[in-house]
Design an enzyme around this catalytic site. Structure first.
Site, PDB file in Angstrom:
ATOM      1  N   HIS A  32       0.838  -1.200   0.000  1.00  0.00           N
ATOM      2  CA  HIS A  32       0.000   0.000   0.000  1.00  0.00           C
ATOM      3  C   HIS A  32       0.871   1.247   0.000  1.00  0.00           C
ATOM      4  O   HIS A  32       2.020   1.185   0.416  1.00  0.00           O
ATOM      5  CB  HIS A  32      -0.802   0.100   1.298  1.00  0.00           C
ATOM      6  CG  HIS A  32      -1.660  -1.060   1.630  1.00  0.00           C
ATOM      7  ND1 HIS A  32      -3.005  -1.058   1.428  1.00  0.00           N
ATOM      8  CD2 HIS A  32      -1.372  -2.266   2.197  1.00  0.00           C
ATOM      9  CE1 HIS A  32      -3.532  -2.199   1.857  1.00  0.00           C
ATOM     10  NE2 HIS A  32      -2.564  -2.953   2.320  1.00  0.00           N
ATOM     11  N   TYR A  33       0.298   2.379  -0.376  1.00  0.00           N
ATOM     12  CA  TYR A  33       0.865   3.644   0.095  1.00  0.00           C
ATOM     13  C   TYR A  33      -0.054   4.213   1.153  1.00  0.00           C
ATOM     14  O   TYR A  33      -1.253   3.867   1.205  1.00  0.00           O
ATOM     15  CB  TYR A  33       1.163   4.609  -1.040  1.00  0.00           C
ATOM     16  CG  TYR A  33       0.038   5.196  -1.860  1.00  0.00           C
ATOM     17  CD1 TYR A  33      -1.153   5.667  -1.292  1.00  0.00           C
ATOM     18  CD2 TYR A  33       0.195   5.343  -3.240  1.00  0.00           C
ATOM     19  CE1 TYR A  33      -2.164   6.235  -2.070  1.00  0.00           C
ATOM     20  CE2 TYR A  33      -0.814   5.909  -4.018  1.00  0.00           C
ATOM     21  CZ  TYR A  33      -1.974   6.352  -3.424  1.00  0.00           C
ATOM     22  OH  TYR A  33      -2.965   6.915  -4.187  1.00  0.00           O
ATOM     23  N   THR A  34       0.512   5.118   1.981  1.00  0.00           N
ATOM     24  CA  THR A  34      -0.284   5.655   3.092  1.00  0.00           C
ATOM     25  C   THR A  34      -1.328   6.652   2.597  1.00  0.00           C
ATOM     26  O   THR A  34      -2.406   6.755   3.189  1.00  0.00           O
ATOM     27  CB  THR A  34       0.626   6.336   4.130  1.00  0.00           C
ATOM     28  OG1 THR A  34       1.508   7.242   3.445  1.00  0.00           O
ATOM     29  CG2 THR A  34       1.453   5.302   4.892  1.00  0.00           C
ATOM     30  N   GLU A  97       2.438  -0.800   4.682  1.00  0.00           N
ATOM     31  CA  GLU A  97       2.110   0.576   4.303  1.00  0.00           C
ATOM     32  C   GLU A  97       3.415   1.321   4.005  1.00  0.00           C
ATOM     33  O   GLU A  97       4.325   1.366   4.835  1.00  0.00           O
ATOM     34  CB  GLU A  97       1.356   1.291   5.430  1.00  0.00           C
ATOM     35  CG  GLU A  97      -0.096   0.858   5.573  1.00  0.00           C
ATOM     36  CD  GLU A  97      -1.044   1.489   4.532  1.00  0.00           C
ATOM     37  OE1 GLU A  97      -0.585   2.318   3.710  1.00  0.00           O
ATOM     38  OE2 GLU A  97      -2.239   1.134   4.569  1.00  0.00           O
ATOM     39  N   HIS A 139      -2.587  -3.140  -3.364  1.00  0.00           N
ATOM     40  CA  HIS A 139      -3.940  -2.988  -2.832  1.00  0.00           C
ATOM     41  C   HIS A 139      -4.931  -2.814  -3.982  1.00  0.00           C
ATOM     42  O   HIS A 139      -6.031  -3.374  -3.968  1.00  0.00           O
ATOM     43  CB  HIS A 139      -3.982  -1.779  -1.876  1.00  0.00           C
ATOM     44  CG  HIS A 139      -5.203  -1.722  -1.025  1.00  0.00           C
ATOM     45  ND1 HIS A 139      -5.525  -0.623  -0.271  1.00  0.00           N
ATOM     46  CD2 HIS A 139      -6.190  -2.634  -0.809  1.00  0.00           C
ATOM     47  CE1 HIS A 139      -6.675  -0.872   0.384  1.00  0.00           C
ATOM     48  NE2 HIS A 139      -7.084  -2.071   0.064  1.00  0.00           N
ATOM     49  N   ASP A 149      -3.565   2.407  -4.807  1.00  0.00           N
ATOM     50  CA  ASP A 149      -2.230   2.241  -4.212  1.00  0.00           C
ATOM     51  C   ASP A 149      -1.638   0.853  -4.405  1.00  0.00           C
ATOM     52  O   ASP A 149      -2.395  -0.093  -4.513  1.00  0.00           O
ATOM     53  CB  ASP A 149      -2.267   2.619  -2.719  1.00  0.00           C
ATOM     54  CG  ASP A 149      -3.191   1.739  -1.875  1.00  0.00           C
ATOM     55  OD1 ASP A 149      -4.337   1.491  -2.295  1.00  0.00           O
ATOM     56  OD2 ASP A 149      -2.750   1.304  -0.795  1.00  0.00           O
TER      57      ASP A 149
HETATM   58 ZN   LIG Z   1      -4.087   0.557   0.617  1.00  0.00          ZN
END
Ligand SMILES: [Zn+2]
Length: 251
Positions: A32-34, A97, A139, A149
């Site tokens: 993921h990215y935040t 993340e 994600h 993301d």
């Molecule tokens: Zn995510």
């Protein structure tokens, strides 16, 4: 959680209360990215009981890795989604993340130090948990209608060069037969079947509907990042075919 991180790559623990027991075996790694303005804001949210979100690992832009939930527990990072027909992605995955403001707040390149840390962390998890190559996912792959993301700037090719994730060089972009919104019939059916075979959650409707466009967009973000437009052009379709072949070759 114990006072010692599960991975030697993590140097710190910031415990999140947002987890519960797993209901499946771990067989997937989800990146993921935040998607928040600052790392501190993201860390605060991921440990806020009210927010009901979390991850197992958090990777700062300078490469510092923090563990937030024990791997044995189900962290709450995936939300609704599916892959290869299975839902409850959180039960089967470890969630990482990666700090980046994301598309909403000034999406930017992931620094080398951060990617090096992601690579070290993924390698450690994959080795300990025996996660298959094709089950290291974005994600957006498991929730294509909701999520972008970690996005098209994420260097999947670099991870693959380090042995992480299934990857083929994207087929070059070229003119040719392209499927797009409201196309229907056998070519759309073929495309949908291939996307489903690869793992995406999609129905065979024989219509290039919104769901199909979302899945093609997610596919492009991960596997053909040079152009993310939701159109099934020859490069997109060739890349998908090559990936399916590579997936078979791994089994
Ligand atoms: Zn995510």
């Amino acid at each position: 959680m114990s006072t010692k991180p599960d991975s030697p790559v993590a140097k710190k623990i910031v415990a999140s209360p947002n987890h519960d027991p797993r209901e499946s075996r771990i067989d997937m790694l989800l990146l993921h990215y935040t998607g928040m303005q600052t790392a501190d804001e993201a860390l605060a949210r991921l440990s806020d009981r009210e927010a009901r979100v979390s991850c197992h690992y958090f990777v700062d832009e300078d490469g510092r890795v923090t563990q937030m939930v024990a791997e044995a527990q189900r962290a709450w990072h995936g939300g609704a989604g599916s892959w290869k027909g299975a839902a409850d992605i959180n039960s089967r995955s470890i969630g990482i993340e990666i700090v980046n403001p994301g598309h909403e707040f000034g999406y930017r390149d992931f620094p080398d130090a951060q990617i090096d840390a992601v690579i070290a962390l993924c390698r450690d998890i994959i080795k300990r948990r025996h996660i298959a190559r094709e089950r290291v996912l974005a994600h957006s792959d498991v929730a294509p209608t909701r999520k972008k993301d970690p996005g098209e700037k994420f260097p999947w090719g670099k991870l693959a060069a380090a042995g992480i994730g299934l990857w083929v060089d994207p087929a070059p972009i070229a003119e040719g037969r392209t499927l797009s919104a409201n196309d229907r019939g056998a070519p759309v059916e073929d495309l949908q079947k291939q996307l489903i075979k690869f793992g995406y959650g999609l129905e065979v409707s024989r219509l290039y509907d919104d769901a199909t466009r979302s899945v093609v967009t997610a596919f492009q973000r991960h596997f053909r990042p040079e152009r993310v437009d939701g159109l099934a052009d020859p490069s997109t379709m060739d890349t998908l075919r090559h990936l399916l072949r590579a997936m078979r070759a791994h089994h």
